[in-house]
Scaffold this motif. Structure first.
Motif, PDB file in Angstrom:
ATOM      1  N   GLY A 509       0.723  -1.300  -0.092  1.00 34.19           N
ATOM      2  CA  GLY A 509       0.057  -0.003   0.038  1.00 34.19           C
ATOM      3  C   GLY A 509       0.883   1.236   0.052  1.00 34.19           C
ATOM      4  N   GLY A 510       0.165   2.374   0.080  1.00 34.63           N
ATOM      5  CA  GLY A 510       0.832   3.684  -0.078  1.00 34.63           C
ATOM      6  C   GLY A 510      -0.017   4.385   0.875  1.00 34.63           C
ATOM      7  N   LEU A 511       0.515   5.790   0.715  1.00 32.33           N
ATOM      8  CA  LEU A 511      -0.113   6.792   1.665  1.00 32.33           C
ATOM      9  C   LEU A 511      -1.824   6.809   1.563  1.00 32.33           C
ATOM     10  CD1 LEU A 511      -0.185   9.088   3.900  1.00 32.33           C
ATOM     11  CD2 LEU A 511       0.678  10.566   2.207  1.00 32.33           C
ATOM     12  N   GLN A 512      -1.991   6.885   0.270  1.00 35.57           N
ATOM     13  CA  GLN A 512      -3.644   7.055  -0.072  1.00 35.57           C
ATOM     14  C   GLN A 512      -4.298   5.820   0.437  1.00 35.57           C
ATOM     15  OE1 GLN A 512      -5.493   8.421  -4.040  1.00 35.57           O
ATOM     16  NE2 GLN A 512      -5.420   6.396  -4.250  1.00 35.57           N
ATOM     17  N   THR A 513      -3.725   4.774   0.420  1.00 31.30           N
ATOM     18  CA  THR A 513      -4.212   3.464   0.989  1.00 31.30           C
ATOM     19  C   THR A 513      -4.508   3.670   2.601  1.00 31.30           C
ATOM     20  OG1 THR A 513      -3.494   2.114  -0.781  1.00 31.30           O
ATOM     21  CG2 THR A 513      -4.315   0.928   1.322  1.00 31.30           C
ATOM     22  N   LEU A 514      -3.603   4.071   3.218  1.00 30.94           N
ATOM     23  CA  LEU A 514      -3.401   4.318   4.509  1.00 30.94           C
ATOM     24  C   LEU A 514      -4.504   5.271   4.921  1.00 30.94           C
ATOM     25  CD1 LEU A 514      -0.579   4.240   7.058  1.00 30.94           C
ATOM     26  CD2 LEU A 514      -2.011   6.289   7.355  1.00 30.94           C
ATOM     27  N   LEU A 515      -4.664   6.458   4.153  1.00 32.33           N
ATOM     28  CA  LEU A 515      -5.476   7.404   4.597  1.00 32.33           C
ATOM     29  C   LEU A 515      -6.858   6.833   4.290  1.00 32.33           C
ATOM     30  CD1 LEU A 515      -3.841  10.631   3.064  1.00 32.33           C
ATOM     31  CD2 LEU A 515      -3.744   9.762   5.490  1.00 32.33           C
ATOM     32  N   LYS A 516      -7.196   6.113   3.566  1.00 29.71           N
ATOM     33  CA  LYS A 516      -8.621   5.608   3.188  1.00 29.71           C
ATOM     34  C   LYS A 516      -9.201   4.611   4.157  1.00 29.71           C
ATOM     35  CE  LYS A 516      -9.170   6.486  -1.822  1.00 29.71           C
ATOM     36  NZ  LYS A 516      -9.470   5.998  -3.052  1.00 29.71           N
ATOM     37  N   ASN A 517      -8.062   3.796   4.628  1.00 30.57           N
ATOM     38  CA  ASN A 517      -8.312   2.949   5.842  1.00 30.57           C
ATOM     39  C   ASN A 517      -8.631   3.582   7.031  1.00 30.57           C
ATOM     40  OD1 ASN A 517      -7.501   0.593   4.338  1.00 30.57           O
ATOM     41  ND2 ASN A 517      -5.681   0.421   5.024  1.00 30.57           N
ATOM     42  N   ASN A 518      -8.351   5.150   6.998  1.00 26.77           N
ATOM     43  CA  ASN A 518      -8.761   5.840   8.123  1.00 26.77           C
ATOM     44  C   ASN A 518      -9.766   6.757   7.592  1.00 26.77           C
ATOM     45  OD1 ASN A 518      -6.947   5.134  10.582  1.00 26.77           O
ATOM     46  ND2 ASN A 518      -5.511   5.224   8.841  1.00 26.77           N
ATOM     47  N   HIS A 519     -10.709   6.505   6.983  1.00 29.50           N
ATOM     48  CA  HIS A 519     -11.969   7.140   6.207  1.00 29.50           C
ATOM     49  C   HIS A 519     -12.814   7.830   7.423  1.00 29.50           C
ATOM     50  CE1 HIS A 519     -14.896   4.159   7.262  1.00 29.50           C
ATOM     51  NE2 HIS A 519     -14.032   3.238   7.094  1.00 29.50           N
ATOM     52  N   HIS A 520     -12.477   7.463   8.438  1.00 31.64           N
ATOM     53  CA  HIS A 520     -13.422   8.400   9.661  1.00 31.64           C
ATOM     54  C   HIS A 520     -12.714   9.586  10.058  1.00 31.64           C
ATOM     55  CE1 HIS A 520     -10.373   5.940  11.966  1.00 31.64           C
ATOM     56  NE2 HIS A 520     -10.628   6.474  12.795  1.00 31.64           N
ATOM     57  N   ILE A 521     -11.482   9.531   9.561  1.00 27.85           N
ATOM     58  CA  ILE A 521     -10.598  10.617   9.814  1.00 27.85           C
ATOM     59  C   ILE A 521     -10.422  11.707   8.641  1.00 27.85           C
ATOM     60  CG2 ILE A 521      -8.297  11.753  10.766  1.00 27.85           C
ATOM     61  CD1 ILE A 521      -8.013   8.963  12.230  1.00 27.85           C
ATOM     62  N   PHE A 522     -10.121  11.090   7.554  1.00 23.14           N
ATOM     63  CA  PHE A 522      -9.643  11.768   6.388  1.00 23.14           C
ATOM     64  C   PHE A 522     -10.931  11.535   5.268  1.00 23.14           C
ATOM     65  CE2 PHE A 522      -5.646  10.529   8.530  1.00 23.14           C
ATOM     66  CZ  PHE A 522      -5.266  11.817   8.685  1.00 23.14           C
ATOM     67  N   LYS A 523     -10.678  12.761   4.489  1.00 27.72           N
ATOM     68  CA  LYS A 523     -11.567  12.587   3.257  1.00 27.72           C
ATOM     69  C   LYS A 523     -10.742  12.697   2.104  1.00 27.72           C
ATOM     70  CE  LYS A 523     -15.359  14.790   0.737  1.00 27.72           C
ATOM     71  NZ  LYS A 523     -16.117  15.931   0.978  1.00 27.72           N
ATOM     72  N   VAL A 524     -10.575  11.553   1.341  1.00 30.11           N
ATOM     73  CA  VAL A 524      -9.529  11.442   0.102  1.00 30.11           C
ATOM     74  C   VAL A 524     -10.304  11.376  -1.192  1.00 30.11           C
ATOM     75  CG1 VAL A 524      -7.665  10.133  -0.872  1.00 30.11           C
ATOM     76  CG2 VAL A 524      -7.963  10.132   1.718  1.00 30.11           C
ATOM     77  N   GLN A 525     -10.296  12.356  -2.226  1.00 24.39           N
ATOM     78  CA  GLN A 525     -11.207  12.261  -3.211  1.00 24.39           C
ATOM     79  C   GLN A 525     -10.396  13.263  -4.338  1.00 24.39           C
ATOM     80  OE1 GLN A 525     -15.072  14.151  -2.509  1.00 24.39           O
ATOM     81  NE2 GLN A 525     -15.824  13.342  -4.496  1.00 24.39           N
ATOM     82  N   SER A 526     -10.409  12.674  -5.487  1.00 24.42           N
ATOM     83  CA  SER A 526      -9.549  13.139  -6.665  1.00 24.42           C
ATOM     84  C   SER A 526      -8.400  13.611  -6.486  1.00 24.42           C
ATOM     85  CB  SER A 526     -10.620  14.350  -6.999  1.00 24.42           C
ATOM     86  OG  SER A 526     -11.774  13.954  -7.525  1.00 24.42           O
ATOM     87  N   GLY A 527      -7.651  12.749  -5.794  1.00 26.31           N
ATOM     88  CA  GLY A 527      -6.172  13.203  -5.173  1.00 26.31           C
ATOM     89  C   GLY A 527      -5.992  14.344  -4.231  1.00 26.31           C
ATOM     90  N   LYS A 528      -7.024  14.460  -3.736  1.00 17.05           N
ATOM     91  CA  LYS A 528      -6.909  15.622  -2.641  1.00 17.05           C
ATOM     92  C   LYS A 528      -7.246  15.291  -1.271  1.00 17.05           C
ATOM     93  CE  LYS A 528      -6.653  19.519  -5.527  1.00 17.05           C
ATOM     94  NZ  LYS A 528      -5.653  20.326  -5.601  1.00 17.05           N
ATOM     95  N   VAL A 529      -6.689  15.662  -0.183  1.00 14.32           N
ATOM     96  CA  VAL A 529      -6.937  15.325   1.177  1.00 14.32           C
ATOM     97  C   VAL A 529      -7.433  16.242   2.185  1.00 14.32           C
ATOM     98  CG1 VAL A 529      -6.016  13.965   3.204  1.00 14.32           C
ATOM     99  CG2 VAL A 529      -5.463  13.456   0.913  1.00 14.32           C
ATOM    100  N   GLN A 530      -8.396  16.214   2.963  1.00 14.93           N
ATOM    101  CA  GLN A 530      -8.829  17.077   3.974  1.00 14.93           C
ATOM    102  C   GLN A 530      -9.426  16.386   5.022  1.00 14.93           C
ATOM    103  OE1 GLN A 530     -12.141  19.405   2.940  1.00 14.93           O
ATOM    104  NE2 GLN A 530     -11.218  21.197   3.812  1.00 14.93           N
ATOM    105  N   LEU A 531      -9.432  16.920   6.315  1.00 13.97           N
ATOM    106  CA  LEU A 531     -10.156  16.142   7.368  1.00 13.97           C
ATOM    107  C   LEU A 531     -11.360  15.973   7.114  1.00 13.97           C
ATOM    108  CD1 LEU A 531      -8.115  17.790  10.451  1.00 13.97           C
ATOM    109  CD2 LEU A 531      -7.891  15.535   9.671  1.00 13.97           C
ATOM    110  N   ARG A 532     -12.160  15.059   7.761  1.00 12.21           N
ATOM    111  CA  ARG A 532     -13.409  14.696   7.358  1.00 12.21           C
ATOM    112  C   ARG A 532     -14.357  15.361   8.638  1.00 12.21           C
ATOM    113  NH1 ARG A 532     -16.235  11.395   4.454  1.00 12.21           N
ATOM    114  NH2 ARG A 532     -14.457  10.066   3.742  1.00 12.21           N
ATOM    115  N   TYR A 533     -15.450  15.828   8.312  1.00 13.84           N
ATOM    116  CA  TYR A 533     -16.679  16.219   9.257  1.00 13.84           C
ATOM    117  C   TYR A 533     -17.360  15.196   9.914  1.00 13.84           C
ATOM    118  CZ  TYR A 533     -19.547  19.351  11.732  1.00 13.84           C
ATOM    119  OH  TYR A 533     -20.294  20.176  12.899  1.00 13.84           O
ATOM    120  N   PRO A 534     -16.976  14.829  11.189  1.00 14.86           N
ATOM    121  CA  PRO A 534     -17.516  13.620  11.627  1.00 14.86           C
ATOM    122  C   PRO A 534     -19.361  13.414  11.361  1.00 14.86           C
ATOM    123  CG  PRO A 534     -16.427  15.014  13.402  1.00 14.86           C
ATOM    124  CD  PRO A 534     -16.570  15.929  12.178  1.00 14.86           C
ATOM    125  N   LYS A 535     -19.563  12.331  11.276  1.00 14.25           N
ATOM    126  CA  LYS A 535     -20.830  12.131  11.058  1.00 14.25           C
ATOM    127  C   LYS A 535     -21.981  11.761  12.065  1.00 14.25           C
ATOM    128  CE  LYS A 535     -20.027  10.059   6.439  1.00 14.25           C
ATOM    129  NZ  LYS A 535     -20.501   9.042   5.387  1.00 14.25           N
TER     130      LYS A 535
END
Length: 581
Positions: A509-535
């Protein structure tokens, strides 16, 4: 339209040859091309007015009638020897969609002018969309490749734009390639009939492919793995005909490292007798009928793991067994052949193969390494390129021996010397032992999950903290709750250490995989990353893609614990637990 180029007349004609014989490598609507006619001629016509296309160029009589009409109208005289500067080629374009009608092109090669012209001669009622319907030509002049067409207006023509954007640059690239870096095999399906393959593959695709894709129980992509095995089965079935014009030759085979077993299933259903062996069972095995023989077994290269009754050994992405396939085939019997499709590179002892020549890719060097082993085992080894949805599609086929049967035992002794001399296998047992090596490392029967989910928290924790701090850097945390900056993924990679990057790579894996595995924290879309607003609890339960009975408040809220502003939601609304662990 033109492109400056360093191409020579020789390299120009090499590129033309690719367009004629392998147009499908750039035209993704095509499965392949077939040369229906080729001849040298004498003619004074540099600009042709072609006769109307015949109703069915696919029939030999109609094709010959068209050729006769063409040559008589243009007063063309065929030459017995290629002394003329003109050549005429008629090609049939085979569509990827088997039910779609074929297209036909006439190609006129002017050797002295270093120019080639393509004409669409497809019958009008075919309404073909496989190639440009207008005349176009390519020529080398004054160190430039020029593209000309018969169109008066090119502004809204997609086919013309395709020629400019795709064909012309690729044509130049082919001509300027360093031939020394070309792959070990350039030709596809060279050991079998391409016409038979095209027909047989589509038959098997309809017979097995569609059904298997619909019921596929594995976690792998069925659109790739199913049709890849259908293609390999097609290739083997035609290879096993032995050139006997479709004469059925029943074969016995063993597929070492059979994986999902689909290849074994198709070959068995097509009348051959075989066995598939792998270190672990797959879910799909239970779906096959009883006559499909699959066995869970770890193969250690030894005298007890020979297959004297087998006509063929198959190594389809056989990993650590790959260099052993020709050895096992050679030691099994004089009649035993092999089909080998290398993927991951392994040494004799099961360790990863390390590249020795930096001027070659590891894949090319490994193919050469395995081919040397095959020939050292006494096989006349052919190399071919399969038409499968994979970047690793070069296969090696050993179906003839370099020695006569009376020298078989002599070669078996030489094979042992081959293993003894291998730098990877230094621990060889005595000659009377059944095992050939003592340090062979087979695959683990239990598949290890490698998708960045197994990295230790001591590594992932600092990575998550580092990226979070970077996203919040410079943000006003005194007012409304902040999701931080929206940044490019590649910008975050530079924040990590080499050890952290290696740890992720080791888990496939790489950084994108790790961030997506932590999708409750990070929002990864179209090559961009930002903290997710909690649901909120309502948002989670209203998501129709999730189970309506999904449980909430099972895990601690990361934002409540780690975000400088805490969680923006109240304890009662947040879908996670508020409180320290």
């Amino acid at each position: 339209m033109f492109i400056n180029s360093t191409m020579t007349p020789v390299s120009f004609w090499n590129s033309v040859n690719i367009l004629i014989k392998k147009f499908n490598v750039i035209n993704k609507r095509l499965w392949g091309c077939k040369t229906m006619f080729s001849g040298y001629c004498k003619t004074e016509h540099s600009l042709w007015v072609l006769p109307k296309s015949c109703p069915n160029l696919g029939h030999e009589e109609d094709l010959q009638s068209y050729i006769n009409t063409l040559f008589s109208k243009l007063q063309i005289e065929l030459c017995d020897e290629p002394k003329s500067c003109y050549e005429v080629v008629i090609i049939e374009l085979l569509p990827k969609q088997y039910t779609q009608k074929k297209a036909y092109q006439l190609v006129f090669l002017e050797k002295e002018k270093v120019a080639v012209t393509f004409y669409d001669i497809t019958p009008e009622d075919h309404n073909q969309t496989l190639c440009p319907s207008f005349r176009y030509s390519l020529a080398l002049k004054n160190k430039a490749i020029t593209l000309k067409t018969s169109l008066d207006d090119t502004s809204n023509c997609k086919s013309y734009q395709w020629l400019v954007d795709q064909v012309l640059p690729q044509f130049v690239k082919w001509g300027e390639e360093d031939t020394r870096k070309r792959p070990i095999c350039m030709e596809s399906l060279s050991l079998i009939s391409k016409d038979k393959y095209y027909k047989k593959y589509n038959e098997l695709k309809m017979k097995y492919g569609k059904e298997m894709v619909e019921v596929w129980p594995e976690g792998t992509d069925p659109s790739k793995y199913v049709y890849e095995d259908v293609a390999i089965a097609t290739y083997l079935l035609l290879l096993w005909e032995d050139g006997n014009e479709g004469d059925f030759q029943k074969k016995t085979f063993v597929d070492l490292g059979c994986g999902n077993g689909l290849l074994v299933y198709i070959l068995a259903k097509e009348g051959h007798t075989g066995l598939g062996i792998d270190v672990r069972k797959r879910q799909i095995w239970d779906m096959y009928p009883d006559d499909v023989k699959l066995e869970v077994k770890t193969i250690i290269p030894s005298d007890v793991n020979l297959f004297p009754e087998a006509d063929w050994l198959i190594g389809n992405h056989s990993d650590e067994l790959t260099p052993w396939i020709p050895v096992i085939a050679a030691r099994s019997s004089y009649k035993c052949n092999f089909f080998l499709l290398p993927c991951c590179a392994f040494n004799f002892d099961g360790s990863k193969y390390q590249r020795r020549d930096s001027s070659k890719s590891q894949y090319t060097e490994y193919l050469e390494y395995v081919k040397d082993i095959c020939e050292s085992c006494g096989f006349e080894t052919c190399v071919d390129r399969l038409k499968i949805p994979s970047t690793k599609r070069i296969c090696l086929v050993g179906r003839k021996r370099l020695h006569t049967e009376d020298k078989y035992q002599q070669f078996c002794n030489e094979i042992k010397n081959l293993i003894d001399k291998s730098s990877e296998c230094t621990k060889i047992k005595s000659s009377d032992s059944t095992s050939w090596v003592t340090d062979f490392k087979p695959r683990d029967p239990v598949e290890r999950v490698k998708n960045c989910t197994k990295i230790e928290k001591s590594i992932t924790g600092p990575i998550v903290d580092c990226i979070t701090n970077y996203l919040l850097e410079g943000c006003n945390l005194q007012t409304d709750w902040s999701c931080g900056k929206l940044v490019d993924l590649c910008e975050l990679i530079h924040l990590l250490t080499n050890d952290q990057l290696r740890a992720m790579k080791a888990e496939c894996g790489g950084l994108q995989t790790l961030l997506k595995n932590n999708h409750h924290i990070f929002k990864v879309q179209s090559g961009k990353v930002q903290l997710r607003y909690p649901k909120t609890i309502e948002e989670v339960k209203s998501n129709t893609k999730l189970d309506k009975n999904i449980k909430v408040k099972q895990k601690p809220c990361w934002f409540y614990i780690h975000h400088p502003q805490g969680c923006p939601l109240t304890d009662s609304k947040c879908s996670y637990l508020h409180g320290t662990v």
